[in-house]
Write an enzyme that holds these catalytic residues in place. Structure first.
Site, short mmCIF file in Angstrom:
data_model
loop_
_atom_site.label_atom_id
_atom_site.label_comp_id
_atom_site.label_asym_id
_atom_site.label_seq_id
_atom_site.Cartn_x
_atom_site.Cartn_y
_atom_site.Cartn_z
N HIS A 145 35.52 26.27 27.99
CA HIS A 145 34.43 25.54 28.64
C HIS A 145 34.71 24.04 28.64
O HIS A 145 34.47 23.34 29.61
CB HIS A 145 33.10 25.78 27.91
CG HIS A 145 32.68 27.21 27.84
ND1 HIS A 145 32.68 27.94 26.67
CD2 HIS A 145 32.24 28.06 28.79
CE1 HIS A 145 32.24 29.16 26.91
NE2 HIS A 145 31.97 29.27 28.19
N ARG A 201 33.37 36.56 23.61
CA ARG A 201 33.36 37.99 23.27
C ARG A 201 34.54 38.38 22.37
O ARG A 201 34.50 39.44 21.74
CB ARG A 201 33.36 38.84 24.54
CG ARG A 201 32.05 38.70 25.31
CD ARG A 201 31.91 39.69 26.43
NE ARG A 201 30.55 39.71 26.96
CZ ARG A 201 30.19 39.21 28.15
NH1 ARG A 201 31.09 38.66 28.93
NH2 ARG A 201 28.94 39.26 28.55
P1 AMP Z 1 30.46 31.60 30.66
O1 AMP Z 1 29.73 30.72 29.70
O2 AMP Z 1 31.21 32.70 30.02
O3 AMP Z 1 29.60 32.03 31.82
O4 AMP Z 1 31.59 30.68 31.30
C1 AMP Z 1 31.28 29.45 31.86
C2 AMP Z 1 32.49 28.93 32.59
O5 AMP Z 1 33.58 28.78 31.69
C3 AMP Z 1 32.96 29.85 33.71
O6 AMP Z 1 33.32 29.07 34.84
C4 AMP Z 1 34.15 30.53 33.09
O7 AMP Z 1 35.10 30.96 34.05
C5 AMP Z 1 34.71 29.40 32.24
N1 AMP Z 1 35.58 29.93 31.18
C6 AMP Z 1 35.27 30.86 30.24
N2 AMP Z 1 36.34 31.13 29.46
C7 AMP Z 1 37.35 30.36 29.91
C8 AMP Z 1 38.71 30.19 29.53
N3 AMP Z 1 39.24 30.87 28.54
N4 AMP Z 1 39.45 29.29 30.23
C9 AMP Z 1 38.91 28.59 31.26
N5 AMP Z 1 37.64 28.70 31.66
C10 AMP Z 1 36.87 29.58 31.01
#
Ligand code: AMP
Length: 297
Positions: free
Chosen positions: A37, A186
């Protein structure tokens, strides 16, 4: 760093910032922030004057059997991480972000049906709807999303284009653990023996990339090698391993040509009390160019 919880106040702040001629870079998240993030925060910083992060565990993108209640919500730690990374504003609405009786949905049709959409009906409709709400609340010039969720990024790009959102949708590369596993909140829920097998996803991507680089073009042969590599992780249960065209996500042709998305989803056993399985996804774009088209990478 300012923290705002009400949509109306955020809209007023956005109007003020825009009125001063400053640009807003938005990073939508569900919190439980990690370096993946925070890399989006850095990318937004390079594109806009102010970086705004939203933290909202969006109930409409979880299916009835999914982990909405178990989803981590470490609000104080998230705010600390944002502050340390130089975020200007965090928007953290409560459940009332969806007004009672919410009835309006934004649905990107065909693009959201295969891959994750097949196993999680309604998931992407929840994502595109909440991102629409966040765009209308924060009025950003740029919004950054991770390539880790490749189909989500493709759907949001298509949504912004189809609905004429005046927002540049930017993708940022996948951030990985030292052993190659893509960062995800996760990962912590995996049983320890399953965590040890999780690098099978990135190993399969590496295998496919090598095969394509060495000239293999047969979709079925590449997928057979990918599945064989995934099968070495005997605790994993493969939901999908597919080759698709990266923009519209149509199935790749029998013989690959040009950029091709390899997308994977695998379920692994969860640790005690964390539900039955943890679903991990990963992907890579493979460049099946002809030798004459090759550019140095
Ligand atoms: P989430 O909080 O899981 O909905 O993710 C929020 C944002 O962070 C989304 O745009 C995801 O694609 C991005 N994101 C989550 N994990 C990663 C990662 N390992 N590398 C890059 N971006 C990520």
């Amino acid at each position: 760093m300012q923290v705002i919880e009400e949509t109306r106040r955020l809209q007023e702040r956005a109007d003020r910032v825009r009125g001063e001629g400053r640009t807003i870079g938005l990073v939508p998240t569900m919190g439980a922030l990690h370096e993946g993030h925070l890399s989006l925060v850095d990318a937004a910083r390079s594109k806009a004057d102010e970086v705004w992060v939203t933290i909202f565990v969006n109930p409409t993108q979880f299916g009835p059997d999914e982990d909405l209640d178990r989803y981590p919500r470490p609000r104080d730690a998230d705010l600390r991480l944002c502050r340390a990374r130089g975020v200007d504003l965090v928007f953290a609405p409560d459940a009332s972000f969806y007004a009672g009786g919410h009835e309006t949905w934004v649905d990107v049709a065909d693009l959201t049906r295969p891959l994750c959409g097949a196993g999680r009906p309604g998931h992407f409709r929840g994502v595109t709807t909440v991102v629409t709400k966040l765009f209308l609340a924060a009025k950003p010039h740029v919004a950054v999303f991770g390539e880790k969720d490749f189909q989500q990024l493709a759907a949001l790009r298509r949504m912004a284009r189809d609905l004429n959102f005046d927002v540049e949708v930017v993708g940022a590369p996948i951030v990985r653990e030292p052993d190659g596993v893509a960062l995800s909140s996760r990962n912590l829920l995996l049983r320890s023996d399953a965590r040890a097998q999780a690098p099978a996803l990135v190993r399969s991507l590496d295998v496919a990339e090598r095969l394509v680089r060495d000239g293999m073009r047969s979709r079925e042969e590449i997928l057979a090698r990918v599945r064989a590599e995934l099968a070495r992780a005997d605790l994993g249960c493969v939901e999908y391993a597919e080759l698709r065209e990266p923009e519209g996500l149509a199935p790749a042709p029998d013989l690959l040509s040009g950029p091709t998305l390899l997308a994977l989803a695998v379920h692994f056993p969860a640790s005690a009390g964390e539900g039955a399985t943890v679903r991990l996804i990963d992907n890579r774009v493979l460049y099946a160019t002809n030798p004459s088209q090759e550019t140095p990478r």
